[in-house]
Structure formats: structure tokens, C-alpha cells
Write a protein that holds these residues in place. Structure first.
Motif, short mmCIF file in Angstrom:
data_model
loop_
_atom_site.label_atom_id
_atom_site.label_comp_id
_atom_site.label_asym_id
_atom_site.label_seq_id
_atom_site.Cartn_x
_atom_site.Cartn_y
_atom_site.Cartn_z
N GLU A 1 5.74 -31.43 -29.50
CA GLU A 1 6.22 -32.55 -28.70
C GLU A 1 7.43 -33.21 -29.36
O GLU A 1 8.37 -33.60 -28.68
CB GLU A 1 5.12 -33.58 -28.51
N TRP B 1 10.71 -31.34 -28.51
CA TRP B 1 11.24 -31.45 -27.15
C TRP B 1 11.61 -32.87 -26.77
O TRP B 1 12.40 -33.07 -25.83
CB TRP B 1 10.22 -30.91 -26.14
N TYR B 2 11.10 -33.87 -27.44
CA TYR B 2 11.34 -35.25 -27.05
C TYR B 2 12.82 -35.63 -26.99
O TYR B 2 13.24 -36.25 -26.01
CB TYR B 2 10.57 -36.21 -27.97
N PRO B 3 13.66 -35.30 -27.96
CA PRO B 3 15.08 -35.68 -27.87
C PRO B 3 15.77 -35.10 -26.64
O PRO B 3 16.61 -35.75 -26.03
CB PRO B 3 15.70 -35.13 -29.16
N VAL C 1 14.38 -34.33 -23.71
CA VAL C 1 13.90 -35.04 -22.52
C VAL C 1 14.51 -36.44 -22.45
O VAL C 1 14.93 -36.88 -21.37
CB VAL C 1 12.35 -35.10 -22.54
N ALA C 2 14.58 -37.11 -23.56
CA ALA C 2 15.17 -38.45 -23.57
C ALA C 2 16.65 -38.41 -23.20
O ALA C 2 17.14 -39.24 -22.44
CB ALA C 2 14.98 -39.08 -24.96
N THR C 3 17.37 -37.43 -23.70
CA THR C 3 18.79 -37.29 -23.38
C THR C 3 18.98 -36.97 -21.90
O THR C 3 19.87 -37.52 -21.25
CB THR C 3 19.44 -36.18 -24.25
N GLY D 1 17.02 -37.81 -19.47
CA GLY D 1 16.74 -39.04 -18.74
C GLY D 1 17.90 -40.02 -18.80
O GLY D 1 18.22 -40.67 -17.81
N LEU D 2 18.53 -40.11 -19.95
CA LEU D 2 19.69 -40.99 -20.11
C LEU D 2 20.84 -40.53 -19.22
O LEU D 2 21.48 -41.34 -18.55
CB LEU D 2 20.12 -41.03 -21.57
#
Length: 53
Positions: free
Chosen positions: A26, A29-31, A33-35, A37-38
Motif C-alpha cells: 500500500e 502505491w499511495y503516492p 494514487v494521491a498524485t 487525485g491531485l
């Protein structure tokens, strides 16, 4: 330690290792997904501004 206690400790170690692997996956992959979304929010904001003007 009795064999039963040793087996219980081994099972707990296996469980902790599986949870650690999940958290590490997790975290990888988090960075991304956050990018994404931004970027989606920025594109939506630009479209909203262009619709208003």
C-alpha cells in the motif's frame, strides 16, 4: 517452550509478516494514487473556471 506455544508464536510471526507485506504494498502505491487525485482535482477546477468565464 512447549511445542504448542512454539507453533502459536510461529503462526503469529507469519501473520505479522503478511500484514507488513500488505502495508508495504500500500505504501508503494499511495503516492501514485494521491498524485492522480491531485491532477484530477486540478483539471476539474480548470474546467469549472472555464465554464464560468
Amino acid at each position: 517452550m512447549s511445542p504448542d506455544e512454539l507453533e502459536k508464536v510461529r503462526a503469529e510471526i507469519g501473520k505479522l509478516m503478511a500484514e507488513t507485506a500488505k502495508i508495504n504494498a500500500e505504501a508503494r502505491w499511495y503516492p501514485f494514487v494521491a498524485t492522480a487525485g491531485l491532477f484530477a482535482a486540478a483539471i476539474g477546477f480548470v474546467k469549472l473556471l472555464s465554464a464560468v468565464m
